[in-house]
Design an enzyme around this catalytic site. Sequence first.
Site, PDB file in Angstrom:
ATOM      1  N   LYS A   1      -0.518   6.910   6.204  1.00 59.30           N
ATOM      2  CA  LYS A   1      -0.528   5.877   5.170  1.00 59.30           C
ATOM      3  C   LYS A   1      -1.316   6.401   3.974  1.00 59.30           C
ATOM      4  O   LYS A   1      -2.448   6.837   4.115  1.00 59.30           O
ATOM      5  CB  LYS A   1      -1.165   4.589   5.702  1.00 59.30           C
TER       6      LYS A   1
ATOM      7  N   PHE B   1       0.626   0.559  -1.369  1.00 51.71           N
ATOM      8  CA  PHE B   1       0.345   0.172  -2.748  1.00 51.71           C
ATOM      9  C   PHE B   1       0.148  -1.336  -2.873  1.00 51.71           C
ATOM     10  O   PHE B   1      -0.107  -1.833  -3.964  1.00 51.71           O
ATOM     11  CB  PHE B   1       1.483   0.625  -3.672  1.00 51.71           C
ATOM     12  N   LYS B   2       0.295  -2.054  -1.757  1.00 48.11           N
ATOM     13  CA  LYS B   2       0.130  -3.512  -1.763  1.00 48.11           C
ATOM     14  C   LYS B   2       0.763  -4.096  -3.032  1.00 48.11           C
ATOM     15  O   LYS B   2       0.132  -4.810  -3.809  1.00 48.11           O
ATOM     16  CB  LYS B   2      -1.341  -3.897  -1.633  1.00 48.11           C
TER      17      LYS B   2
ATOM     18  N   ALA C   1       2.317  -6.078  -5.808  1.00 45.10           N
ATOM     19  CA  ALA C   1       2.114  -7.510  -6.062  1.00 45.10           C
ATOM     20  C   ALA C   1       2.351  -7.810  -7.537  1.00 45.10           C
ATOM     21  O   ALA C   1       1.402  -7.990  -8.302  1.00 45.10           O
ATOM     22  CB  ALA C   1       0.717  -7.935  -5.644  1.00 45.10           C
TER      23      ALA C   1
ATOM     24  N   SER D   1      -8.228  -7.016   6.426  1.00 41.40           N
ATOM     25  CA  SER D   1      -9.220  -6.813   7.482  1.00 41.40           C
ATOM     26  C   SER D   1     -10.673  -6.957   7.044  1.00 41.40           C
ATOM     27  O   SER D   1     -11.561  -7.057   7.880  1.00 41.40           O
ATOM     28  CB  SER D   1      -9.033  -5.411   8.091  1.00 41.40           C
TER      29      SER D   1
ATOM     30  N   VAL E   1      -9.774  -0.726  12.220  1.00 41.32           N
ATOM     31  CA  VAL E   1     -10.363  -0.070  13.393  1.00 41.32           C
ATOM     32  C   VAL E   1     -11.373   0.970  12.940  1.00 41.32           C
ATOM     33  O   VAL E   1     -11.184   1.649  11.938  1.00 41.32           O
ATOM     34  CB  VAL E   1      -9.259   0.596  14.242  1.00 41.32           C
TER      35      VAL E   1
ATOM     36  N   GLN F   1     -14.609  -0.394  10.033  1.00 41.73           N
ATOM     37  CA  GLN F   1     -14.746  -1.832   9.803  1.00 41.73           C
ATOM     38  C   GLN F   1     -15.075  -2.600  11.081  1.00 41.73           C
ATOM     39  O   GLN F   1     -15.262  -3.817  11.030  1.00 41.73           O
ATOM     40  CB  GLN F   1     -13.476  -2.396   9.171  1.00 41.73           C
TER      41      GLN F   1
ATOM     42  N   GLY G   1     -13.230  -2.797  14.076  1.00 43.65           N
ATOM     43  CA  GLY G   1     -12.182  -3.178  15.011  1.00 43.65           C
ATOM     44  C   GLY G   1     -12.147  -2.290  16.240  1.00 43.65           C
ATOM     45  O   GLY G   1     -12.361  -1.078  16.144  1.00 43.65           O
TER      46      GLY G   1
ATOM     47  N   ARG H   1     -11.336   6.017   7.705  1.00 38.27           N
ATOM     48  CA  ARG H   1     -12.616   6.712   7.563  1.00 38.27           C
ATOM     49  C   ARG H   1     -13.139   7.319   8.857  1.00 38.27           C
ATOM     50  O   ARG H   1     -13.740   8.401   8.837  1.00 38.27           O
ATOM     51  CB  ARG H   1     -13.660   5.758   6.973  1.00 38.27           C
TER      52      ARG H   1
END
Length: 211
Positions: free
Chosen positions: A31, A59-60, A62, A115, A170, A173, A175, A191
């Site tokens: 990604k 690129f979300k 919108a 998230s 995950v 963050q 998860g 990361r």
Amino acid sequence: MTELILSLDVLDRRQAVKIAESCAPHIDAIKIGYPLVLSTGLSIVSDLADLALPLIADFKVADIPNTNRLICEAVFDAGFDAVIAHGFVGADAARTCVEVAHSHSGAAYIVAEMSHPGATEFFHGGVAEHLAELAVSCRADGIIAPATRPERIARLRDIVGSKAIYSPGVGAQGGDPDAVARLVDGVIVGRSIYEAEDPGAEAERFSRIRR
């Protein structure tokens, strides 16, 4: 099988390629978001092409339908296999992303819920559920749902059924990959892998979810 997707948000072309090459045997897709593309241009797709892994443009998207169409055309013309878009701009705008993706034999995923902690300010109260319903009605290939809130994934699964759910959050963050892997079709890790001393080894460690 639950897929492992590498989120490659680095700024340097050579570093990105090196990390991707080391992780490639252990992941199912890459990604790529604005940080890397703004630093390298869309040509980064060509640099990663030899890995033969699906590339997802995070690129979300919108904007209004026409702008969404132009963005998505550029994405797929560059060689991406999928795009991630927001649905809160409305069904017409989201549907445009899906239509462009499908016209290029690609996929489009709608963000149902993000998230990070601040996402709860606006994506709750039925909003995420509505976005998941929109993804279904627009014939999107799936949704994005938070690994940081597994209970939300379960709720959104009830809405989207067999459509794919890809889950970020995950690692860095907080998860839990093992808890989330049984609920989703793909776990997105960034990361924790690309900032590791040995990204390839870290990707291999996370690859236990691929079952």
